[in-house]
Write a protein that holds these residues in place. Structure first.
Motif, PDB file in Angstrom:
ATOM      1  N   ASP A   1       4.952  33.725  -6.490  1.00  8.88           N
ATOM      2  CA  ASP A   1       5.789  33.507  -7.769  1.00  8.88           C
ATOM      3  C   ASP A   1       5.854  35.116  -7.930  1.00  8.88           C
ATOM      4  O   ASP A   1       6.053  35.115  -9.098  1.00  8.88           O
ATOM      5  CB  ASP A   1       4.734  32.399  -8.675  1.00  8.88           C
ATOM      6  N   GLY A   2       5.430  35.714  -7.197  1.00 10.10           N
ATOM      7  CA  GLY A   2       5.592  37.372  -7.601  1.00 10.10           C
ATOM      8  C   GLY A   2       3.961  37.743  -8.305  1.00 10.10           C
ATOM      9  O   GLY A   2       4.189  39.418  -9.139  1.00 10.10           O
ATOM     10  N   SER A   3       2.862  37.114  -8.622  1.00  7.45           N
ATOM     11  CA  SER A   3       1.860  37.693  -9.032  1.00  7.45           C
ATOM     12  C   SER A   3       0.764  38.230  -7.920  1.00  7.45           C
ATOM     13  O   SER A   3       1.258  38.099  -6.815  1.00  7.45           O
ATOM     14  CB  SER A   3       1.458  36.837  -9.677  1.00  7.45           C
ATOM     15  N   TRP A   4      -0.911  38.748  -8.641  1.00  3.05           N
ATOM     16  CA  TRP A   4      -1.326  38.883  -8.016  1.00  3.05           C
ATOM     17  C   TRP A   4      -2.835  38.176  -8.261  1.00  3.05           C
ATOM     18  O   TRP A   4      -3.470  38.355  -9.058  1.00  3.05           O
ATOM     19  CB  TRP A   4      -1.876  40.457  -7.732  1.00  3.05           C
ATOM     20  N   GLY A   5      -3.319  37.146  -7.344  1.00  4.73           N
ATOM     21  CA  GLY A   5      -4.343  36.902  -7.677  1.00  4.73           C
ATOM     22  C   GLY A   5      -5.663  37.670  -8.149  1.00  4.73           C
ATOM     23  O   GLY A   5      -6.724  36.959  -8.628  1.00  4.73           O
ATOM     24  N   ASP A   6      -5.880  38.804  -8.106  1.00  2.00           N
ATOM     25  CA  ASP A   6      -7.073  39.350  -8.474  1.00  2.00           C
ATOM     26  C   ASP A   6      -7.072  39.672  -9.622  1.00  2.00           C
ATOM     27  O   ASP A   6      -8.291  40.425 -10.208  1.00  2.00           O
ATOM     28  CB  ASP A   6      -7.829  39.970  -7.325  1.00  2.00           C
ATOM     29  N   ILE A   7      -5.891  39.714 -10.401  1.00  2.00           N
ATOM     30  CA  ILE A   7      -5.535  40.496 -11.360  1.00  2.00           C
ATOM     31  C   ILE A   7      -5.874  39.177 -12.704  1.00  2.00           C
ATOM     32  O   ILE A   7      -4.699  37.968 -12.265  1.00  2.00           O
ATOM     33  CB  ILE A   7      -4.058  40.632 -11.785  1.00  2.00           C
TER      34      ILE A   7
ATOM     35  N   THR B   1      -8.362  48.766 -20.853  1.00  2.00           N
ATOM     36  CA  THR B   1      -8.456  48.499 -20.273  1.00  2.00           C
ATOM     37  C   THR B   1      -8.033  46.798 -20.103  1.00  2.00           C
ATOM     38  O   THR B   1      -8.030  45.649 -19.542  1.00  2.00           O
ATOM     39  CB  THR B   1     -10.182  47.919 -19.002  1.00  2.00           C
ATOM     40  N   TRP B   2      -6.164  46.632 -20.204  1.00  2.00           N
ATOM     41  CA  TRP B   2      -5.940  45.091 -20.087  1.00  2.00           C
ATOM     42  C   TRP B   2      -5.501  45.299 -18.416  1.00  2.00           C
ATOM     43  O   TRP B   2      -4.420  46.008 -18.398  1.00  2.00           O
ATOM     44  CB  TRP B   2      -4.537  45.923 -21.385  1.00  2.00           C
ATOM     45  N   ALA B   3      -6.025  43.908 -18.228  1.00  2.00           N
ATOM     46  CA  ALA B   3      -5.874  43.550 -16.636  1.00  2.00           C
ATOM     47  C   ALA B   3      -4.255  43.747 -16.185  1.00  2.00           C
ATOM     48  O   ALA B   3      -3.317  44.077 -15.149  1.00  2.00           O
ATOM     49  CB  ALA B   3      -6.430  43.023 -16.123  1.00  2.00           C
TER      50      ALA B   3
ATOM     51  N   LEU C   1       1.798  46.221 -13.621  1.00  2.00           N
ATOM     52  CA  LEU C   1       3.086  46.837 -13.071  1.00  2.00           C
ATOM     53  C   LEU C   1       2.991  48.797 -12.509  1.00  2.00           C
ATOM     54  O   LEU C   1       3.528  48.838 -11.855  1.00  2.00           O
ATOM     55  CB  LEU C   1       3.550  47.674 -14.212  1.00  2.00           C
ATOM     56  N   TYR C   2       2.249  48.397 -12.165  1.00  2.00           N
ATOM     57  CA  TYR C   2       1.630  50.059 -12.033  1.00  2.00           C
ATOM     58  C   TYR C   2       1.321  49.888 -10.501  1.00  2.00           C
ATOM     59  O   TYR C   2       1.671  51.228  -9.630  1.00  2.00           O
ATOM     60  CB  TYR C   2       0.586  50.777 -12.649  1.00  2.00           C
ATOM     61  N   ARG C   3       0.758  48.384  -9.223  1.00  2.00           N
ATOM     62  CA  ARG C   3       0.975  48.445  -8.445  1.00  2.00           C
ATOM     63  C   ARG C   3       2.614  48.494  -7.863  1.00  2.00           C
ATOM     64  O   ARG C   3       3.331  48.877  -7.078  1.00  2.00           O
ATOM     65  CB  ARG C   3       0.419  46.844  -8.641  1.00  2.00           C
ATOM     66  N   ILE C   4       3.778  47.445  -8.324  1.00  2.00           N
ATOM     67  CA  ILE C   4       5.061  47.794  -8.584  1.00  2.00           C
ATOM     68  C   ILE C   4       5.287  49.726  -8.355  1.00  2.00           C
ATOM     69  O   ILE C   4       6.168  49.684  -7.730  1.00  2.00           O
ATOM     70  CB  ILE C   4       5.582  47.148  -9.646  1.00  2.00           C
ATOM     71  N   LEU C   5       4.687  49.907  -9.443  1.00  2.00           N
ATOM     72  CA  LEU C   5       5.206  51.299  -8.797  1.00  2.00           C
ATOM     73  C   LEU C   5       4.854  51.840  -7.702  1.00  2.00           C
ATOM     74  O   LEU C   5       5.316  52.745  -7.104  1.00  2.00           O
ATOM     75  CB  LEU C   5       4.844  52.126 -10.069  1.00  2.00           C
TER      76      LEU C   5
END
Length: 690
Positions: free
Chosen positions: A80-86, A95-97, A102-106
């Motif tokens: 679905d386009g997410s990461w399980g650890d977020i 620190t807003w998880a 977005l920074y991983r997409i970068l």
């Protein structure tokens, strides 16, 4: 400390690309060609491996922290386009998880345009669709209005023609509306304009981009509002020193756009650039020792490795400044990094607009003191940051020699026994009452001649009163306290030092019965034999959640033996001590002569002589005799003067009350009416010609 060779190599290539822009702009100044070339260069920056490719402010605080490489993020992206650890439901204000998404997409974007693997492009679009579908928002406006538009627009700039219509629609119809910040000033305004500039480049809109660049240059000014101060400290959230957080992000943001527009018709004005460069040279670099930033300069973002990360950040900034200003010479020297042997950095720097003073001798020591009063706010505690630092601006006096004394000590500090402060140890340093109060005295200030300095305050806070002065002279810190009062003095102490224990700890007395202590290469002299001096060493271990309750992904506690030296006030109402770094035990045992003489330590006057220096704090009009010469003032003031044989000369004076226009000084038979600095320079030092 050195930058990794890879970063240096990439930086050189980046600078060369800047120079390549000259040819383009020499051929045409057509608006369309100009904006497309700037767009191209900005995109190259965002796709590069340089330290300037992302928002480094978030990396400084570990708000964005990568726990694997880009291939790992590609492989762990779900259907679905997410990461399980977020934790996408996370509402931590600091620190807003979800922002990490977005920074991983970068990271995926930089990888795709290197390897051309379509799997990365597919992952980027999938991850963007997940964000667009959910449109995550934080309780902290900063993430919604600044951080998310910044990261998202940067992704779109990376994608270029690969950006899909729905991705552009989300930017144009949703995020662009959130970019304006109500009454933004200082770095908050720079962040807003930064986002506007990125959107303008996406649209190849020359007019909008030029407006954003002009807006940024309008913020670059020396001001008594929010931003760069006349003393080269930095204020945000009112008259509050924010050098190492907002003030460092200010430099990072502006250097990015200075480099992107360099050699173009939209290049920053040289005078504006120079203001930023001067802020780095005359302000920021004075806060760095052994490659790490002084704790009070960091501000509220006290987290593990915060000091070292800021030192490295500034070193990287100076690399870019050198590419923009080839005449910089020794003004970019920072302690703890390689530098030309003929470049020196030593002296006293008085940040009088921020009640912060630094005595620095490169490779030898950094000594500092931080105060607050009616003209300077105490450091704030917001977004679960600085949870115990209610007294961090109450005369915190740090003396560093090896640079490890306070390295990541904040998690295990006793925050009611901060070095240099006078405090009731039963008070809760993180309580509402502590954070709701401040020093109410009107006498808080400093005087500096560039080599020596005094910082002093009449302290009145939470039922504790004291007259406290700190003299920086001849490689020493001399601290005097008088009139120390409290309704309950049983738990009232002045802390001389609280640092990591290192090596031996030796207590002794000299032939005159004067107490001294040696620890970690520093000598501690106790100049009043009535003082009740205590020293204790204990092992401590603690996580960082008590100081900064933001999940940074680093659960390793800070631990170690901590030595605390303090003076009890249940029987006495004054203190006098001296700290001298760079001293060995043999020197002390042989009878080291510091050359310091205390002339007065009362609620009206605190004064010392050291070498050829006379240093005086007049809390009220008064006089003092030195070498048969009477020094007299008709107003409260701070004063430094030099003596040669029986003559006095080279006098510097300041008004800590910031209420006087003139001061009448009598020095022997010489009488001078001193015109004090006015306007934006009230409280600064002025030299008196005798």
């Amino acid at each position: 400390m050195n930058l990794p060779h890879k970063i240096t190599k990439v930086l050189i290539l980046f600078i060369c690309s800047l120079l390549g822009m000259v040819k383009v702009y020499s051929q045409t100044n057509n608006a369309d060609a100009v904006i497309k070339e700037i767009h191209k260069h900005c995109r190259q920056m965002l796709l590069s491996d340089t330290v300037y490719a992302t928002e480094r402010g978030l990396r400084l605080t570990d708000d964005i922290k990568y726990n694997t490489n880009v291939a790992g993020y590609l492989n762990t992206l779900t259907a679905d386009g997410s990461w399980g650890d977020i934790s996408y439901k996370n509402q931590t204000r600091g620190t807003w998880a979800p922002a990490g998404h977005l920074y991983r997409i970068l990271l995926l974007g930089r990888a795709y345009f290197k390897n051309n693997d379509p799997a990365y492009l597919t992952a980027i679009h999938k991850a963007l669709r997940f964000w667009i579908k959910n449109d995550f928002k934080c309780e902290n406006w900063w993430h919604n209005n600044i951080n998310v538009p910044f990261a998202y627009s940067s992704i779109i700039l990376q994608l270029g023609d690969n950006a899909q219509p729905d991705e552009l629609d989300f930017l144009n119809n949703v995020l662009v509306k959130r970019i304006p910040v109500n009454a933004a000033t200082g770095q908050n305004l720079i962040w807003q304009l930064d986002n506007e500039a990125r959107v303008a480049l996406i649209h190849n809109d020359y007019t909008a981009f030029a407006k954003a660049m002009a807006g940024m240059q309008g913020v670059i000014t020396v001001t008594t509002g929010e931003g760069i101060q006349p003393d080269y400290s930095f204020h945000q959230h009112g008259a509050m020193m924010q050098v190492g957080n907002y003030g460092l992000s200010f430099v990072n943001s502006l250097l990015f756009w200075m480099s992107v527009t360099d050699h173009s018709p939209l290049a920053f004005d040289k005078a504006k650039q120079q203001i930023v460069f001067n802020y780095c040279a005359n302000g920021l670099r004075w806060t760095i020792y052994k490659g790490a930033m002084d704790i009070p300069a960091i501000g509220r973002q006290l987290r593990k490795n915060a000091a070292v990360k800021r030192g490295t950040n500034l070193y990287e900034d100076f690399d870019l400044i050198r590419s923009l200003d080839h005449s910089y010479q020794c003004r970019d020297v920072i302690d703890g990094f390689d530098y030309p042997g003929n470049c020196k950095l030593a002296g006293n720097k008085g940040f009088w607009r921020s009640d912060y003073m630094v005595q620095l001798k490169k490779d030898h020591y950094l000594m500092s003191v931080k105060m607050h009063g009616p003209f300077v706010k105490r450091l704030e505690s917001i977004n679960s940051e600085n949870l115990k630092g209610a007294f961090i601006n109450d005369g915190l006096a740090l003396v560093q020699s090896n640079g490890k004394e306070y390295n990541d000590i904040e998690a295990i500090w006793n925050w009611t026994m901060l070095p240099g402060t006078t405090c009731d140890t039963t008070v809760d340093p993180g309580g509402k009452k502590a954070f709701a109060t401040g020093n109410t005295s009107t006498f808080v200030g400093q005087v500096s001649n560039g080599a020596e300095g005094i910082s002093a305050m009449d302290y009145n806070r939470m039922d504790v009163k004291a007259h406290k002065s700190y003299f920086f002279v001849d490689d020493m810190l001399i601290a005097l306290g008088a009139g120390i009062e409290s309704a309950e003095k049983k738990n009232l102490v002045t802390t001389v030092d609280q640092s990591f224990h290192e090596g031996s700890l030796i207590n002794s007395k000299n032939k005159d019965g004067q107490k001294w202590l040696w620890h970690d290469g520093k000598a501690y002299y106790f100049l009043d034999n009535t003082e009740s001096v205590k020293t204790k060493t204990e092992y401590r271990s603690s996580g960082w959640e008590g100081v900064n309750n933001n999940d940074t992904g680093d659960d390793k506690p800070s631990a170690g033996n901590v030595t605390t030296t303090y003076i009890e006030h249940n029987q006495n109402n004054k203190y006098a001590y001296l700290i001298k770094p760079g001293v060995n035990v043999k020197q002390l045992q042989a009878g080291l002569n510091t050359g310091v003489n205390i002339l007065a330590n009362t609620t009206s006057t605190q004064a010392i002589t050291s070498g050829n220096n006379i240093m005086i704090v007049f809390y009220q009009p008064g006089s003092i005799i030195v070498n048969h010469i009477t020094l007299k003032t008709d107003k409260p003031c701070l004063l430094i003067c030099k003596k040669s044989r029986n003559k006095l000369s080279d006098v510097w004076v300041s008004d800590p009350t910031r209420q006087q226009d003139t001061i009448n000084l009598s020095i022997g038979k010489i009488i001078r009416q001193v015109k004090l600095p006015m306007g934006d320079y009230k409280g600064s030092s002025v030299k008196v010609v005798l």
